[in-house]
Scaffold this motif. Sequence first.
Motif, mmCIF file in Angstrom:
data_model
loop_
_atom_site.group_PDB
_atom_site.id
_atom_site.type_symbol
_atom_site.label_atom_id
_atom_site.label_comp_id
_atom_site.label_asym_id
_atom_site.label_seq_id
_atom_site.Cartn_x
_atom_site.Cartn_y
_atom_site.Cartn_z
ATOM 1 N N SER A 148 0.916 -1.165 -0.014
ATOM 2 C CA SER A 148 0.172 -0.037 -0.006
ATOM 3 C C SER A 148 1.018 1.190 0.156
ATOM 4 C CB SER A 148 -0.866 0.037 1.270
ATOM 5 O OG SER A 148 -1.638 -1.110 1.419
ATOM 6 N N ASN A 149 0.540 2.359 -0.544
ATOM 7 C CA ASN A 149 0.783 3.737 -0.342
ATOM 8 C C ASN A 149 2.410 3.874 -0.813
ATOM 9 O OD1 ASN A 149 -1.516 4.530 0.964
ATOM 10 N ND2 ASN A 149 -0.724 3.468 2.774
ATOM 11 N N MET A 150 2.754 2.938 -1.936
ATOM 12 C CA MET A 150 4.200 3.135 -2.137
ATOM 13 C C MET A 150 4.588 4.363 -2.669
ATOM 14 S SD MET A 150 5.904 0.333 -4.627
ATOM 15 C CE MET A 150 5.586 -0.941 -4.011
ATOM 16 N N ALA A 151 3.892 5.004 -3.723
ATOM 17 C CA ALA A 151 4.067 6.475 -4.089
ATOM 18 C C ALA A 151 4.414 7.366 -3.161
ATOM 19 C CB ALA A 151 3.395 6.764 -5.123
ATOM 20 N N PHE A 152 3.380 7.266 -2.051
ATOM 21 C CA PHE A 152 3.478 8.353 -0.972
ATOM 22 C C PHE A 152 4.597 8.204 0.112
ATOM 23 C CE2 PHE A 152 2.164 9.902 3.197
ATOM 24 C CZ PHE A 152 1.700 11.243 2.760
ATOM 25 N N SER A 153 4.811 6.709 0.101
ATOM 26 C CA SER A 153 6.190 6.542 1.212
ATOM 27 C C SER A 153 7.365 6.927 0.601
ATOM 28 C CB SER A 153 5.989 5.058 1.432
ATOM 29 O OG SER A 153 7.235 4.725 2.017
ATOM 30 N N ALA A 154 7.463 7.004 -0.827
ATOM 31 C CA ALA A 154 8.499 7.181 -1.680
ATOM 32 C C ALA A 154 8.746 8.702 -1.526
ATOM 33 C CB ALA A 154 8.625 6.525 -2.966
ATOM 34 N N PHE A 155 7.484 9.349 -1.657
ATOM 35 C CA PHE A 155 7.506 10.860 -1.651
ATOM 36 C C PHE A 155 8.038 11.435 -0.387
ATOM 37 C CE2 PHE A 155 5.002 14.543 -0.390
ATOM 38 C CZ PHE A 155 5.576 15.609 -1.325
ATOM 39 N N CYS A 156 7.698 10.777 0.796
ATOM 40 C CA CYS A 156 8.033 11.106 2.055
ATOM 41 C C CYS A 156 9.510 11.137 2.280
ATOM 42 C CB CYS A 156 7.598 10.374 2.975
ATOM 43 S SG CYS A 156 5.771 10.581 3.250
ATOM 44 N N MET A 157 10.138 9.988 1.760
ATOM 45 C CA MET A 157 11.460 9.964 1.986
ATOM 46 C C MET A 157 12.414 11.123 0.885
ATOM 47 S SD MET A 157 13.919 8.421 3.525
ATOM 48 C CE MET A 157 15.789 8.428 3.389
ATOM 49 N N TRP A 158 11.631 11.122 -0.316
ATOM 50 C CA TRP A 158 12.398 12.340 -1.365
ATOM 51 C C TRP A 158 12.317 13.726 -0.625
ATOM 52 C CZ3 TRP A 158 9.388 16.099 -3.861
ATOM 53 C CH2 TRP A 158 10.292 16.826 -4.862
#
Length: 253
Positions: A148-158
């Motif tokens: 779940s939420n793969m793109a959002f999780s990646a955005f947070c780290m970015w």
Amino acid sequence: MKAFWAMTKKEFLESIRTYKLFIVVVVFLLFGMLNPITAKIMPKLLTSFMPEGMTVALAKEPHAIDSWIQFYKNMSTQLILFIVVFSGIVANELSKGTLINMLTKGLARKTVILSKFTATISLWSVSYLICFGTTYAYTTYLLPGELSNMAFSAFCMWIFGILQISIMLLGGVLFGNIYGSLLLTGGFTGLLMLFNIVPKFAEHSPYLLSSENVPLLAAKADVSDFYVPIVITLVLIFFFLASSVASFDRKQI
């Protein structure tokens, strides 16, 4: 605006000529491949290294989330490497005096900082995307599992990486050397980690963006829990960038 793009282009070319871009791209690409491969072979490695006659009871077969656990764990190390490689983006020019000629010809000081910020976050974005895309491709091929939420999780780290870059630039302006830039970045991150032990602070801390990515993927954390930390992070990025511009305006070169 023309001067801004010219300075930004200069930063890109310099990162290529000094092999900085090559270094970070290669490292991020390698980690992108290693993340799913490590997750795939780790159970077999653990079994092979156990003493004869002793067995290891594995809780489960390798899953896609194991690859992303490696991704976010290793990304912290990669972010440190990125900061170290580009920590001299302001400091080196101040120490060598290479900006004096351009500034005396009318180049606005804020253009220098904004172009360096733009170039650095662009390089960070490219490197991050390479690692993310490689991990995603290899994970899809090697390991099963829906997340779940793969793109959002990646955005947070970015976006946490952009925060680190903004602090690095401020350190370079304030201290005029690489060590000051690294110490300010490391000191701020250390404070975030220290304050993270306080529950009320931890739930709103920017550090959440780099430490709770896996719970997001496992649907054990709500996306809404990250809204406040994201807003605070954006405010801090603007504050550090504005401080860099203001400090550089007053700095004697």
